[in-house]
Design an enzyme around this catalytic site. Sequence first.
Site, PDB file in Angstrom:
ATOM      1  N   GLU A 109      29.251  37.234  30.322  1.00 14.42           N
ATOM      2  CA  GLU A 109      30.136  36.662  30.415  1.00 14.42           C
ATOM      3  C   GLU A 109      29.007  34.501  29.644  1.00 14.42           C
ATOM      4  OE1 GLU A 109      31.205  34.301  33.770  1.00 14.42           O
ATOM      5  OE2 GLU A 109      33.122  35.741  34.385  1.00 14.42           O
ATOM      6  N   GLU A 112      35.653  42.876  35.243  1.00 11.69           N
ATOM      7  CA  GLU A 112      36.066  42.041  36.086  1.00 11.69           C
ATOM      8  C   GLU A 112      37.508  41.688  36.185  1.00 11.69           C
ATOM      9  OE1 GLU A 112      33.161  38.788  37.078  1.00 11.69           O
ATOM     10  OE2 GLU A 112      31.658  39.476  35.752  1.00 11.69           O
TER      11      GLU A 112
HETATM   12  O1  AHR Z   1      31.879  37.351  40.176  1.00 11.82           O
HETATM   13  C1  AHR Z   1      31.830  37.116  40.121  1.00 11.82           C
HETATM   14  C2  AHR Z   1      31.192  35.699  39.320  1.00 11.82           C
HETATM   15  O2  AHR Z   1      32.079  35.777  37.730  1.00 11.82           O
HETATM   16  C3  AHR Z   1      30.531  36.810  37.662  1.00 11.82           C
HETATM   17  O3  AHR Z   1      28.884  36.622  38.927  1.00 11.82           O
HETATM   18  C4  AHR Z   1      30.382  36.432  36.569  1.00 11.82           C
HETATM   19  O4  AHR Z   1      30.362  37.036  36.117  1.00 11.82           O
HETATM   20  C5  AHR Z   1      32.202  35.793  36.648  1.00 11.82           C
HETATM   21  O5  AHR Z   1      31.879  34.182  36.449  1.00 11.82           O
END
Ligand code: AHR
Length: 500
Positions: free
Chosen positions: A172, A291
């Site tokens: 990110e 994610e």
């Molecule tokens: O999954 C929780 C967080 O969400 C992770 O660390 C990050 O990559 C995202 O913002």
Amino acid sequence: MKATLSVDLTNEISEIDPRLWGSFTEHLGRSIYEGIYQPNHETADEDGFREDVIEAVKKLKVPLIRYPGGNFVSGYNWQDGIGPKDQRPVRLDLAWRSVETNQFGLHEFIKWCQKVGATPDMAVNLGTRGIDEARNLVEYCNFPKGTYWSDLRRKNGAEDPFNIKVWSVGNEMDGDWQIGHQTAHEYGRLVHETAKAMKLVDPTVELVACGSSNHQNETYGSWEETVLENAYDDVDYLSLHQYYDNFDDNLAEFLGKSVDFDNFISEVVAISDAVKARKHSKKKINLAFDEWNVWYHSMGADDAQEPWTQAPHLLEDHYDFEDALLVGSLAITLLKHADRVKIGCLAQLVNVIAPIMTNTEGTPSVWYQTIFYPFMQVSNYGQGVALTPTQTQTVPTYQAKNYEVPYIDSIAVYNSDMDEVVVFIVNKAKEQTEFSMSIDSAQLNQIVEATQFAGYDIHQTNEDQSMTLESLKTVHIDGNHIDAQLEPLSWNMIRINVKA
Ligand code: AHR
């Protein structure tokens, strides 16, 4: 209400990459410590891994696990997590304002992956570190022997290389919360150079560049474009991240988020292909949705946590029934994009926004959240090839704020190894729905299994483990047709034995 689906075994969206059903574990809260690693737990094995958790993870059959972060990785020094445990430093984890003991690190992760039957997706730190650390880590993990880093791995107990195939190049990096956040141009250049060095050490690695951390981010779109303009030839996948919430307690809007998810994927495919065209490239960039989940229940509780403690209770969302319906619907959406989304990671796996929860002591030692059930079914049976609907589906829709949402989400997959067509269906309507389906180019023999997750209050959670899948008794086969009566607000799976 009525809805239809028609498929033909010869009409494929694509082969489903098994890595679509991966997950993610980060040094965050109790994901690692008290989650997968707890040497003083009564089920701990010789390595300190909780066997009750290993058993639960095996039920999900996750083929790939991303590690060690997440936001954590952008301040992490992987060398802190190797070598004798009593010599590993205790550090501040700035991402989650916690204390990191480093008792679990690279070797422990690889060993744990082997025990649960998963392959690693290793993230490198491009926040506080960079090219040098990334190429050293690849050498440590994948080079056979005879160099400083490979011999250090052997000295630390791993004679054979780990041969890690999939690597996330940063996390990110578009987000200003990220340690070492960069502009798209800076990051694109850094990926280009880092990927070059990583592939010089091991040309067989597959690299995932960071896309946007969500599609609401200001730089979304131009970020993907600029990163790919700089690093198109160096990477194999572009990542997508997205979490959904229902802060407004609006069920129709919430369940409609699968349309948003679907659009997001289509947009990133379009951007990637536009760059491909501009570059006159023959190479196609595939996507890693590394994610995805629902995340919001725990946010208030997190604010009340004491900072700088070990394994704090962070991001411990307790998922309810409506969350399971959306997770099922998002999984169906991933299958619809199986031609381009090759890697997926439900974020995360244990304790932190997770399908599996642990209690530190007492019983039950492990419990399954509502979202465990749809994810378990797609990861076990969402295999083979995803099938394209051959006729326009007749599915009633409703109008959400930004989207027209079908009441029924469905997809069929054909698994030739098992001689099965498997259908996944979410009914988002508050009424029963007659679902009818035709399957061409196949002889339908019998129903192997038909289950539903239905009948619960939308806000019911599963701490007492009373919520379970049950048999869907309304399914009938007639020639190449299948009919089923779907319960209001339900997740359903039908497995049919077929002869192609
Ligand atoms: O999954 C929780 C967080 O969400 C992770 O660390 C990050 O990559 C995202 O913002």
